[in-house]
Design a protein around this motif. Structure first.
Motif, PDB file in Angstrom:
ATOM      1  N   ALA A 108      56.923 116.525 -73.413  1.00  0.00           N
ATOM      2  CA  ALA A 108      55.956 116.523 -74.516  1.00  0.00           C
ATOM      3  C   ALA A 108      55.630 115.093 -74.945  1.00  0.00           C
ATOM      4  CB  ALA A 108      56.498 117.326 -75.692  1.00  0.00           C
ATOM      5  N   LEU A 109      56.662 114.257 -75.090  1.00  0.00           N
ATOM      6  CA  LEU A 109      56.434 112.862 -75.486  1.00  0.00           C
ATOM      7  C   LEU A 109      55.689 112.086 -74.402  1.00  0.00           C
ATOM      8  CD1 LEU A 109      59.867 112.044 -77.142  1.00  0.00           C
ATOM      9  CD2 LEU A 109      57.642 112.073 -78.276  1.00  0.00           C
ATOM     10  N   GLY A 110      55.958 112.433 -73.140  1.00  0.00           N
ATOM     11  CA  GLY A 110      55.305 111.747 -72.027  1.00  0.00           C
ATOM     12  C   GLY A 110      53.897 112.238 -71.754  1.00  0.00           C
ATOM     13  N   GLY A 111      53.476 113.276 -72.461  1.00  0.00           N
ATOM     14  CA  GLY A 111      52.126 113.795 -72.274  1.00  0.00           C
ATOM     15  C   GLY A 111      51.946 114.627 -71.022  1.00  0.00           C
ATOM     16  N   SER A 112      53.052 115.078 -70.431  1.00  0.00           N
ATOM     17  CA  SER A 112      52.937 115.861 -69.193  1.00  0.00           C
ATOM     18  C   SER A 112      53.364 117.318 -69.373  1.00  0.00           C
ATOM     19  CB  SER A 112      53.752 115.208 -68.071  1.00  0.00           C
ATOM     20  OG  SER A 112      55.117 115.140 -68.413  1.00  0.00           O
ATOM     21  N   TRP A 113      53.464 117.783 -70.617  1.00  0.00           N
ATOM     22  CA  TRP A 113      53.808 119.184 -70.879  1.00  0.00           C
ATOM     23  C   TRP A 113      52.581 120.023 -70.590  1.00  0.00           C
ATOM     24  CZ3 TRP A 113      58.279 121.612 -72.501  1.00  0.00           C
ATOM     25  CH2 TRP A 113      58.150 122.938 -72.887  1.00  0.00           C
ATOM     26  N   THR A 114      52.647 120.837 -69.557  1.00  0.00           N
ATOM     27  CA  THR A 114      51.503 121.677 -69.204  1.00  0.00           C
ATOM     28  C   THR A 114      51.976 122.877 -68.408  1.00  0.00           C
ATOM     29  OG1 THR A 114      49.317 121.696 -68.178  1.00  0.00           O
ATOM     30  CG2 THR A 114      50.988 120.391 -67.081  1.00  0.00           C
ATOM     31  N   LEU A 115      51.233 123.949 -68.510  1.00  0.00           N
ATOM     32  CA  LEU A 115      51.500 125.134 -67.708  1.00  0.00           C
ATOM     33  C   LEU A 115      50.583 125.049 -66.489  1.00  0.00           C
ATOM     34  CD1 LEU A 115      52.820 127.903 -67.293  1.00  0.00           C
ATOM     35  CD2 LEU A 115      50.966 128.894 -68.632  1.00  0.00           C
ATOM     36  N   HIS A 116      51.176 124.929 -65.324  1.00  0.00           N
ATOM     37  CA  HIS A 116      50.389 124.792 -64.104  1.00  0.00           C
ATOM     38  C   HIS A 116      49.870 126.157 -63.677  1.00  0.00           C
ATOM     39  CE1 HIS A 116      51.374 120.598 -63.511  1.00  0.00           C
ATOM     40  NE2 HIS A 116      52.634 120.893 -63.787  1.00  0.00           N
ATOM     41  N   ARG A 117      48.572 126.274 -63.631  1.00  0.00           N
ATOM     42  CA  ARG A 117      47.942 127.511 -63.156  1.00  0.00           C
ATOM     43  C   ARG A 117      47.365 127.237 -61.785  1.00  0.00           C
ATOM     44  NH1 ARG A 117      45.679 127.369 -68.707  1.00  0.00           N
ATOM     45  NH2 ARG A 117      47.150 128.573 -69.930  1.00  0.00           N
ATOM     46  N   GLY A 118      47.223 128.259 -61.023  1.00  0.00           N
ATOM     47  CA  GLY A 118      46.628 128.097 -59.700  1.00  0.00           C
ATOM     48  C   GLY A 118      47.567 127.490 -58.670  1.00  0.00           C
ATOM     49  N   VAL A 119      48.866 127.666 -58.855  1.00  0.00           N
ATOM     50  CA  VAL A 119      49.819 127.180 -57.865  1.00  0.00           C
ATOM     51  C   VAL A 119      49.695 128.077 -56.638  1.00  0.00           C
ATOM     52  CG1 VAL A 119      52.267 126.836 -57.356  1.00  0.00           C
ATOM     53  CG2 VAL A 119      51.398 126.320 -59.634  1.00  0.00           C
ATOM     54  N   PRO A 120      49.501 127.491 -55.453  1.00  0.00           N
ATOM     55  CA  PRO A 120      49.381 128.323 -54.244  1.00  0.00           C
ATOM     56  C   PRO A 120      50.613 129.205 -54.053  1.00  0.00           C
ATOM     57  CG  PRO A 120      48.794 126.038 -53.777  1.00  0.00           C
ATOM     58  CD  PRO A 120      49.356 126.072 -55.164  1.00  0.00           C
ATOM     59  N   TRP A 121      50.391 130.425 -53.575  1.00  0.00           N
ATOM     60  CA  TRP A 121      51.489 131.386 -53.464  1.00  0.00           C
ATOM     61  C   TRP A 121      52.599 130.872 -52.558  1.00  0.00           C
ATOM     62  CZ3 TRP A 121      53.197 133.668 -49.004  1.00  0.00           C
ATOM     63  CH2 TRP A 121      52.340 133.606 -47.891  1.00  0.00           C
ATOM     64  N   ARG A 122      52.239 130.155 -51.483  1.00  0.00           N
ATOM     65  CA  ARG A 122      53.295 129.634 -50.591  1.00  0.00           C
ATOM     66  C   ARG A 122      54.140 128.577 -51.300  1.00  0.00           C
ATOM     67  NH1 ARG A 122      51.155 128.486 -44.604  1.00  0.00           N
ATOM     68  NH2 ARG A 122      50.269 126.697 -45.659  1.00  0.00           N
ATOM     69  N   THR A 123      53.528 127.799 -52.180  1.00  0.00           N
ATOM     70  CA  THR A 123      54.282 126.818 -52.955  1.00  0.00           C
ATOM     71  C   THR A 123      55.231 127.538 -53.916  1.00  0.00           C
ATOM     72  OG1 THR A 123      52.442 125.261 -52.818  1.00  0.00           O
ATOM     73  CG2 THR A 123      54.070 124.863 -54.541  1.00  0.00           C
TER      74      THR A 123
END
Length: 193
Positions: A108-123
């Motif tokens: 959160a402090l680093g500004g990288s708090w996010t929910l990744h959507r669209g992650v490829p199924w194989r990943t």
């Protein structure tokens, strides 16, 4: 190859980068050493991570009507007492909860708090399969890279060095398997992160 995100915000100046930005590798290493020493001083034992997962799993089995206290693992001295006590009295559980809270705060402090959507199924499959295999391996090895490797080497134990050698072998195998899941491998010039 993680899902694309924007550049991570970073502050200028060494003191400000502690809260917002990436740390140099040496600073991260010193922070881990200080945290490891802190866990040893406060709890009287080496820093561990994965034994809490056994406890959490056993408590889940118990909540679903099972009887993990009858398993041979939970009959061993130390393990029996851990299962009999509350989860929040277990030093490793408390450490793990602290790690999760700390990672969330750092993201959160680093500004990288996010929910990744669209992650490829194989990943996604690779991540779940890798996580499960690492968890099983950590329990079979008596710990993960913190409890078995870092604490093992810090205490002068041969098992920490053996863990490290087999971790390198597992990393080599994992790199060979990454293309099966549509994942690329790092190139020599990619850096340490």
């Amino acid at each position: 190859t993680p899902p694309p995100i924007g550049p991570v915000p970073s502050a200028r100046g060494a003191a400000a980068r502690v809260l917002r930005g990436s740390w140099p590798l040496a600073v991260g290493a010193v922070a881990l050493a200080v945290l490891g020493a802190g866990v040893l001083l406060v709890s009287g034992g080496a820093w561990g991570v994965t034994s809490a997962f056994s406890l959490w799993g056993a408590e889940l089995v118990r909540a679903l009507g099972g009887h993990p206290e009858s398993w041979s693992w939970w009959q061993q001295p130390g393990n029996k007492e851990m299962l009999a006590g509350p989860v929040l009295a277990d030093k490793t559980s408390l450490t793990d909860i602290g790690i999760m809270i700390g990672a969330a705060a750092a993201a959160a402090l680093g500004g990288s708090w996010t929910l990744h959507r669209g992650v490829p199924w194989r990943t996604g499959v690779a991540a779940v399969l890798g996580g499960v295999l690492m968890g099983i391996g950590a329990r079979l090895a008596g710990g993960c890279n913190i409890g078995a490797y870092l604490a093992g080497i810090a205490s002068g134990s041969l098992h920490g060095w053996l863990w490290g050698a087999f971790a390198l072998l597992g990393t080599w195998a994992g790199l060979k398997l990454r293309p099966l899941f549509g994942l690329g491998n790092p190139k020599p010039g990619d850096g340490v992160c």
